[in-house]
Design a protein around this motif. Structure first.
Motif, PDB file in Angstrom:
ATOM      1  N   PRO A 209       0.922  -1.155  -0.104  1.00 36.77           N
ATOM      2  CA  PRO A 209      -0.180  -0.135   0.118  1.00 36.77           C
ATOM      3  C   PRO A 209       0.970   1.205   0.084  1.00 36.77           C
ATOM      4  CG  PRO A 209      -0.024  -0.907   2.343  1.00 36.77           C
ATOM      5  CD  PRO A 209       0.742  -2.012   1.511  1.00 36.77           C
ATOM      6  N   ALA A 210       0.292   2.430  -0.791  1.00 37.22           N
ATOM      7  CA  ALA A 210       1.155   3.627  -0.817  1.00 37.22           C
ATOM      8  C   ALA A 210       0.486   4.327   0.333  1.00 37.22           C
ATOM      9  CB  ALA A 210       0.958   4.139  -2.362  1.00 37.22           C
ATOM     10  N   CYS A 211       1.152   4.790   1.215  1.00 38.04           N
ATOM     11  CA  CYS A 211       0.600   5.675   2.281  1.00 38.04           C
ATOM     12  C   CYS A 211       1.671   7.008   2.614  1.00 38.04           C
ATOM     13  CB  CYS A 211       0.294   4.811   3.249  1.00 38.04           C
ATOM     14  SG  CYS A 211       1.364   3.860   4.291  1.00 38.04           S
ATOM     15  N   LEU A 212       0.819   7.857   3.172  1.00 37.27           N
ATOM     16  CA  LEU A 212       1.880   9.130   3.421  1.00 37.27           C
ATOM     17  C   LEU A 212       2.979   8.672   4.230  1.00 37.27           C
ATOM     18  CD1 LEU A 212       1.740  12.312   3.049  1.00 37.27           C
ATOM     19  CD2 LEU A 212       1.049  12.368   5.322  1.00 37.27           C
ATOM     20  N   SER A 213       4.052   8.924   3.796  1.00 42.86           N
ATOM     21  CA  SER A 213       5.344   8.815   4.610  1.00 42.86           C
ATOM     22  C   SER A 213       5.411   7.504   4.882  1.00 42.86           C
ATOM     23  CB  SER A 213       5.331   9.826   5.614  1.00 42.86           C
ATOM     24  OG  SER A 213       6.686   9.973   6.439  1.00 42.86           O
ATOM     25  N   GLY A 214       5.216   6.330   4.108  1.00 43.21           N
ATOM     26  CA  GLY A 214       5.253   5.194   4.625  1.00 43.21           C
ATOM     27  C   GLY A 214       5.038   4.019   3.584  1.00 43.21           C
ATOM     28  N   ASP A 215       5.261   4.515   2.127  1.00 40.41           N
ATOM     29  CA  ASP A 215       4.917   3.303   1.060  1.00 40.41           C
ATOM     30  C   ASP A 215       6.357   2.466   1.010  1.00 40.41           C
ATOM     31  OD1 ASP A 215       6.430   5.615  -0.002  1.00 40.41           O
ATOM     32  OD2 ASP A 215       5.449   5.405  -1.901  1.00 40.41           O
ATOM     33  N   ASP A 216       7.401   2.924   1.586  1.00 39.90           N
ATOM     34  CA  ASP A 216       8.571   2.372   1.386  1.00 39.90           C
ATOM     35  C   ASP A 216       8.859   1.198   2.648  1.00 39.90           C
ATOM     36  OD1 ASP A 216       9.038   4.237   3.222  1.00 39.90           O
ATOM     37  OD2 ASP A 216      11.249   4.548   2.660  1.00 39.90           O
ATOM     38  N   TYR A 217       7.851   1.032   3.639  1.00 39.65           N
ATOM     39  CA  TYR A 217       8.236   0.403   4.931  1.00 39.65           C
ATOM     40  C   TYR A 217       8.617  -0.985   4.780  1.00 39.65           C
ATOM     41  CZ  TYR A 217       6.347   4.156   8.119  1.00 39.65           C
ATOM     42  OH  TYR A 217       6.151   5.202   9.026  1.00 39.65           O
ATOM     43  N   PHE A 218       7.745  -1.622   3.711  1.00 38.66           N
ATOM     44  CA  PHE A 218       7.719  -3.042   3.503  1.00 38.66           C
ATOM     45  C   PHE A 218       9.056  -3.395   2.525  1.00 38.66           C
ATOM     46  CE2 PHE A 218       3.315  -1.802   4.257  1.00 38.66           C
ATOM     47  CZ  PHE A 218       3.191  -2.668   5.521  1.00 38.66           C
ATOM     48  N   LEU A 219       9.582  -2.657   1.923  1.00 37.49           N
ATOM     49  CA  LEU A 219      10.378  -2.823   0.808  1.00 37.49           C
ATOM     50  C   LEU A 219      11.674  -3.782   1.135  1.00 37.49           C
ATOM     51  CD1 LEU A 219      10.612   0.291  -1.247  1.00 37.49           C
ATOM     52  CD2 LEU A 219       8.982  -1.395  -1.422  1.00 37.49           C
ATOM     53  N   ASP A 220      12.143  -3.958   2.407  1.00 36.22           N
ATOM     54  CA  ASP A 220      13.263  -4.899   2.701  1.00 36.22           C
ATOM     55  C   ASP A 220      12.941  -6.373   2.642  1.00 36.22           C
ATOM     56  OD1 ASP A 220      14.445  -2.477   3.150  1.00 36.22           O
ATOM     57  OD2 ASP A 220      14.355  -2.510   5.279  1.00 36.22           O
ATOM     58  N   GLY A 236      -1.200   6.395  -9.791  1.00 34.09           N
ATOM     59  CA  GLY A 236      -0.467   5.391 -10.125  1.00 34.09           C
ATOM     60  C   GLY A 236       1.097   5.873  -9.859  1.00 34.09           C
ATOM     61  N   HIS A 237       1.320   6.383  -8.589  1.00 37.07           N
ATOM     62  CA  HIS A 237       2.683   7.290  -8.334  1.00 37.07           C
ATOM     63  C   HIS A 237       3.141   6.660  -6.989  1.00 37.07           C
ATOM     64  CE1 HIS A 237       0.760  10.329 -10.725  1.00 37.07           C
ATOM     65  NE2 HIS A 237       1.034   9.801 -11.419  1.00 37.07           N
ATOM     66  N   VAL A 238       4.379   6.676  -6.756  1.00 37.88           N
ATOM     67  CA  VAL A 238       5.217   6.499  -5.402  1.00 37.88           C
ATOM     68  C   VAL A 238       5.926   7.617  -5.013  1.00 37.88           C
ATOM     69  CG1 VAL A 238       5.063   3.961  -5.850  1.00 37.88           C
ATOM     70  CG2 VAL A 238       6.945   5.212  -6.559  1.00 37.88           C
ATOM     71  N   SER A 239       6.381   7.474  -3.894  1.00 36.12           N
ATOM     72  CA  SER A 239       7.556   8.723  -3.410  1.00 36.12           C
ATOM     73  C   SER A 239       8.719   8.598  -3.709  1.00 36.12           C
ATOM     74  CB  SER A 239       7.451   8.672  -1.798  1.00 36.12           C
ATOM     75  OG  SER A 239       8.084   7.305  -1.309  1.00 36.12           O
ATOM     76  N   LYS A 245      14.513   3.223  -3.090  1.00 35.89           N
ATOM     77  CA  LYS A 245      14.919   2.001  -2.423  1.00 35.89           C
ATOM     78  C   LYS A 245      14.557   0.790  -3.383  1.00 35.89           C
ATOM     79  CE  LYS A 245      14.065   2.774   2.437  1.00 35.89           C
ATOM     80  NZ  LYS A 245      13.394   2.517   3.630  1.00 35.89           N
ATOM     81  N   ILE A 246      13.385   0.754  -4.184  1.00 37.25           N
ATOM     82  CA  ILE A 246      13.162  -0.554  -4.747  1.00 37.25           C
ATOM     83  C   ILE A 246      14.171  -0.559  -5.946  1.00 37.25           C
ATOM     84  CG2 ILE A 246      11.410   0.731  -6.601  1.00 37.25           C
ATOM     85  CD1 ILE A 246       9.883  -1.854  -5.849  1.00 37.25           C
ATOM     86  N   LYS A 247      14.556   0.594  -6.755  1.00 33.91           N
ATOM     87  CA  LYS A 247      15.756   0.617  -7.648  1.00 33.91           C
ATOM     88  C   LYS A 247      16.879  -0.339  -7.073  1.00 33.91           C
ATOM     89  CE  LYS A 247      16.511   4.211 -10.263  1.00 33.91           C
ATOM     90  NZ  LYS A 247      16.234   5.701 -10.508  1.00 33.91           N
ATOM     91  N   SER A 248      17.398   0.276  -5.975  1.00 32.09           N
ATOM     92  CA  SER A 248      18.458  -0.320  -5.302  1.00 32.09           C
ATOM     93  C   SER A 248      18.453  -1.663  -4.996  1.00 32.09           C
ATOM     94  CB  SER A 248      19.059   0.507  -4.040  1.00 32.09           C
ATOM     95  OG  SER A 248      17.892   0.130  -2.795  1.00 32.09           O
TER      96      SER A 248
END
Ligand code: ASP
Length: 324
Positions: A209-220, A236-239, A245-248
């Motif tokens: 889920p994309a959410c304010l200041s938190g769409d990258d929480y689960f990426l690890d 269809g956008h992300v922060s 992070k996802i690119k890395s």
């Protein structure tokens, strides 16, 4: 005319237990008996499962298809599935991707259990039997019947936790109605895409889920998945953080971006900022178009389980761009 009613569970079959709450109790035959059908329709009632729909599994959907096909071999002219409404938009969509028969399959349920005043189960089941036995339902694949409306699974959404009128057709109209015991279609036959029934579904697709200041929480945690749905902001956008992070992670799995707004398609060529749809596509992401995150996950799971590679998945999602 023979119609098979296959019970899977849900509120439609729930009665009070010792706890004071309701749980699955009635079998398919009891549901059919509660209607007191007077039409000249022969009903075969079978209970496949008796579960609340949050606990349905992909394997259960395969079992439903197997039993339904067997019913057709035994001269059934229509199939009605009774199940819980909580996951109905996903199970009906999955069934619709795999149901290759001309015989109609109708999915229904109830919002009020049979012991509640004004319970809707018998009326939904009755309407579903009418739709399943109507000749104009042939070749329409899987349909959902609820509260006098006929829905296409692709556009179905449960929009309210209690209302009898909970189901809506997001981004697409209702395709028919049942009034005065008549089935009335108002739309032509929708050409549903059908995929092979996979031997098994062992692919794991996560929704982020994309959410304010938190769409990258689960990426690890992502490397354990076979595919990803990112339920993105707006079209269809992300922060900035997410895309960095996802690119890395250099994931080599299909990642589909949907819109968390609830309706409307994703964009393809409007925004170009970091994390926008143009940036995401340049980085190999697939835009989800009109699919919401739940449906995109079902479709991606079916494609992966059928052996589609990343490029073919990209093509397949894009083939829905103008596909109605
Ligand atoms: N929680 C129930 C279920 O999905 C609700 C329902 O049947 O509508 O099984």
């Amino acid at each position: 005319m023979k119609i098979s009613v296959l019970g899977v569970g849900g509120t439609i079959c729930m009665l009070k237990d010792e706890s004071g709450g309701v749980s699955p109790k009635l079998n398919a035959k009891a549901l059919v008996d509660s209607i007191g059908l007077t039409e000249n329709i022969n009903i075969e009632a079978k209970s496949i499962l008796a579960v609340p729909s949050p606990s349905l599994k992909f394997e259960d959907i395969f079992e439903i298809i197997k039993v339904a096909k067997n019913e057709i071999r035994n001269n059934s002219n229509g199939i009605v599935i009774t199940q819980g409404t909580d996951t109905l938009e996903e199970s009906a969509f999955l069934l619709s991707l795999l149901w290759d028969e001309e015989v109609p399959m109708i999915v229904t349920g109830a919002m009020k259990n049979p012991s509640e005043l004004g319970s809707d189960g018998s009326s939904n089941l009755y309407q579903s039997i009418l739709v399943a036995s109507d000749k104009s339902s042939r070749k329409r694949g899987v349909l959902v019947v609820f509260n006098h409306v006929i829905y296409q699974p692709r556009f179905l959404h449960k929009s309210n936790s209690f209302s009898l009128d909970t189901f809506v057709s997001i981004n697409g109209g209702n395709i028919g109605y049942i009034y005065e015991k008549q089935v009335r279609y108002i739309s032509p036959i929708y050409k549903n895409k059908i995929y092979n029934i996979p031997d098994k579904i062992d692919k794991k697709v996560a929704i982020i889920p994309a959410c304010l200041s938190g769409d990258d929480y689960f990426l690890d945690k992502l490397p354990i998945f076979d595919g990803l749905i990112i339920n993105g902001f707006g079209a269809g956008h992300v922060s900035f953080d997410f895309i960095e992070k996802i690119k890395s992670l250099s994931l080599n799995i299909p990642c589909v971006v949907t819109s968390r707004t609830g309706s409307g398609p994703t964009a393809y060529n409007t925004y170009s900022y970091k994390g926008s749809e143009i940036d995401l596509q340049n980085n190999g992401f697939i835009m989800g178009n009109f699919f919401d995150s739940l449906k995109a996950r079902i479709l991606l799971t079916v494609l992966l389980s059928n052996g589609f590679g990343k490029d073919d998945i990209f093509k397949e999602f894009n083939s829905y761009y103008m596909y109605f």
